[in-house]
Design a protein around this motif. Sequence first.
Motif, PDB file in Angstrom:
ATOM      1  N   VAL A  36      -8.880  -2.339  -0.880  1.00  0.00           N
ATOM      2  CA  VAL A  36      -7.494  -2.445  -1.337  1.00  0.00           C
ATOM      3  C   VAL A  36      -7.197  -3.915  -1.608  1.00  0.00           C
ATOM      4  CG1 VAL A  36      -6.578  -2.514   1.015  1.00  0.00           C
ATOM      5  CG2 VAL A  36      -5.090  -1.826  -0.843  1.00  0.00           C
ATOM      6  N   LEU A  60      -2.155  -2.391  -3.878  1.00  0.00           N
ATOM      7  CA  LEU A  60      -0.998  -2.118  -3.020  1.00  0.00           C
ATOM      8  C   LEU A  60       0.223  -2.811  -3.614  1.00  0.00           C
ATOM      9  CD1 LEU A  60      -0.964  -2.502   0.826  1.00  0.00           C
ATOM     10  CD2 LEU A  60       0.982  -3.122  -0.569  1.00  0.00           C
ATOM     11  N   PHE A 103       0.875   2.645  -4.009  1.00  0.00           N
ATOM     12  CA  PHE A 103      -0.494   2.230  -4.329  1.00  0.00           C
ATOM     13  C   PHE A 103      -0.871   2.751  -5.711  1.00  0.00           C
ATOM     14  CE2 PHE A 103      -0.431   2.083   0.228  1.00  0.00           C
ATOM     15  CZ  PHE A 103      -1.329   1.083   0.590  1.00  0.00           C
TER      16      PHE A 103
END
Length: 163
Positions: free
Chosen positions: A111, A77, A62
Amino acid sequence: MYHLGVETSQDMWDVEALYDTCFAPGREALSSYRLRDGVLKVSDLCLIARDDLGILAAAIRFWPVHIGEAKTLSLLLGPIAVHPTRQGEGLGAMLMQNSLERARLLGWDRVMLVGDEPYYRRFGFKLLSGIKMPPPTNPDRILGMALTDGAWDSVQGEVCRAV
């Protein structure tokens, strides 16, 4: 049996070799790699899985990124990879679920990734509208997941390096 752990500096070459095995030559020319250049990865979320013999079977990383004029902080990610001889054993899902839960516990709100929506949908990722990755990224592959309620509400703009 697999042992999950945080990637250390001693794991770096094994992880890079795994990525070389799993991805096409030139992977580092992708636009997502430009967002990683000169930026430290989020070490607490970069996980690996090794078997009982210590052989690396899977890895996930990440990176922090900023989005839009507000420079909204997000996680990017990727890459995530499972060695071809270990695919189908649930290692990718294990890394994904474990790392996303860690991200929540560490206070991350959102994310994103570039990938296939039909695959990542099962983890809660959805197509992001209004988010622009550097070219030549296909906008239909820009996916996001809220780690806290409403984390993607009103977030829009270009994704850039978090420096």
